[in-house]
Design an enzyme around this catalytic site. Structure first.
Site, mmCIF file in Angstrom:
data_model
loop_
_atom_site.group_PDB
_atom_site.id
_atom_site.type_symbol
_atom_site.label_atom_id
_atom_site.label_comp_id
_atom_site.label_asym_id
_atom_site.label_seq_id
_atom_site.Cartn_x
_atom_site.Cartn_y
_atom_site.Cartn_z
ATOM 1 N N LYS A 198 -0.840 4.189 -3.310
ATOM 2 C CA LYS A 198 -2.194 4.426 -2.799
ATOM 3 C C LYS A 198 -2.921 5.427 -3.693
ATOM 4 C CE LYS A 198 -1.941 3.460 2.149
ATOM 5 N NZ LYS A 198 -3.101 2.572 2.184
ATOM 6 N N ARG A 256 1.014 -5.654 17.544
ATOM 7 C CA ARG A 256 2.277 -6.072 16.926
ATOM 8 C C ARG A 256 3.477 -5.742 17.804
ATOM 9 N NH1 ARG A 256 0.534 -2.900 11.401
ATOM 10 N NH2 ARG A 256 -1.201 -4.244 10.816
ATOM 11 N N GLU A 290 5.098 -0.811 14.144
ATOM 12 C CA GLU A 290 4.671 -0.458 15.498
ATOM 13 C C GLU A 290 5.656 -0.923 16.566
ATOM 14 O OE1 GLU A 290 1.287 -0.237 12.783
ATOM 15 O OE2 GLU A 290 2.773 -1.798 13.170
#
Length: 360
Positions: free
Chosen positions: A28, A140, A112
């Protein structure tokens, strides 16, 4: 380390006849030093100075930051309280909790379902786990909510962040389905704060007053003009005789503004704020309908499984009334600011007032 090199590797892999495993590690912020140093802060950004990466202005208080501080305070008085998240420490406001109680904080990464299963195991052993997950990402974990939490009636607390229209964060981040899917989880209690004070009080109740699965859903950003605290299942904020306006969460700001517009047009609107929407208690709304005979429900969620559709089912055959359900239809919502999207869907103050006038 660049596109050309990756392309070369991919072409070589495709040319081989035996199986090939290609492991690509994304970084990132690659190429922008401030983001490389602090990638979590650049997960979602507001305007910032490109030279330093510093934000151009403070974003101010948000529901997420208030939640984070509330968690620290609650954990100070109850050693059983733990916090979990799925790779969204800063986004959910839990960075302060992680620093204060590192042994009671767990980041499971982008998983999750694992967060909810882990919370179930912790609750089974007598802890009070609070899992902070964005509404659109909690989808999810639906299977785990049913089989790991609900079937065992475990006291797992869900902090459902980014509920409703997220605004300017892409189509995938709108949290407009949680009311529908959480309401199908047996034993689930679902609370909706409309102000920071209500959020604090609802979380206090969620960790200490509830016994089974409980979720508190709240939006991205700050509170509106409504700053009061009515932590009841339903509250009549404004009495009226011509039309009943129903909302929950920060949508109450739009409904109260619509009631003001209607008053200037000679229409008396009764405003009901729902604090808990699951299990749904229809009695206050039905009592109001007995007076007004007209109902407008304004929600920032999809139509299927909405509070409005459930209220209609409860009222069927019990009273004759006219109604309008104002919501987001299929729930597929485009990019845009929250206020722009509310206006486009007709769930802002003006749209609510116009719907009420049509009923008149």
């Amino acid at each position: 380390h660049d596109v050309a090199y990756l392309t070369k590797i991919l072409r070589y892999a495709v040319s081989l006849k035996e199986p090939v495993l290609l492991h690509v590690r994304t970084v990132k912020g690659k190429g922008f030093a401030p983001a490389e140093r602090n990638p979590d802060a650049f997960h979602g950004v507001s305007p910032f100075h490109p030279e330093t990466g510093e934000p151009k202005k403070a974003s101010g208080e948000t529901f997420s930051s208030v939640f984070g501080r509330t968690m620290v305070r609650l954990a100070r008085n109850d050693p059983r309280i733990c916090a979990l998240t799925a790779a969204m420490v800063g986004g959910t406001g839990l960075d302060g909790f992680a620093q204060t109680y590192p042994g009671r904080f767990f980041d499971v990464g982008i998983a999750e379902g694992c967060a909810v299963s882990m919370a179930a195991g912790m609750a089974k052993q007598g802890l009070v786990p609070v899992a902070a997950i964005y509404s659109s990402f909690l989808q999810r974990a639906y299977d785990m909510l049913i089989h790991d939490v609900s079937l065992l009636r475990l006291h797992v607390v869900l902090a459902v962040d980014r509920a409703g229209l997220v605004g300017e964060d892409g189509e995938t981040h709108h949290g407009v389905f949680d009311v529908a899917y959480l309401s199908t989880v047996p034993g689930m209690a679902l609370w909706c704060p409309a102000s920071f004070t209500e959020l604090r009080e609802m979380f206090h109740w969620a960790v200490s007053g509830e016994t089974g699965p409980v979720a508190v859903r709240y939006p991205r950003g700050g509170e509106g003009e409504y700053r009061e605290s009515h932590v009841e299942i339903a509250t009549v904020l404004r009495e009226g005789s011509d039309v009943t306006l129903v909302a929950y969460g920060t949508m109450i700001n739009e409904v109260l503004a619509a009631a003001g517009q209607l008053e200037r047009r000679g229409v008396s609107a009764e405003v009901i704020k729902l604090g808990r929407i699951c299990p749904l208690e229809p009695a206050p709304v039905l009592a109001s309908l007995a007076k007004t005979g007209r109902l407008v429900v304004a929600e920032e969620v999809c139509r299927a499984g909405s509070v409005g559709t459930r209220l209609l089912a409860e009222a069927a055959g019990k009273a004759a009334f006219a109604y309008r359900l104002l919501d987001l239809g299929t729930g597929i919502v485009q990019q845009g600011s929250t206020q722009e999207l509310r206006a486009a869907a007709g769930i802002d103050a003006r749209g609510i007032a116009e719907a009420a006038m049509e009923l008149m």
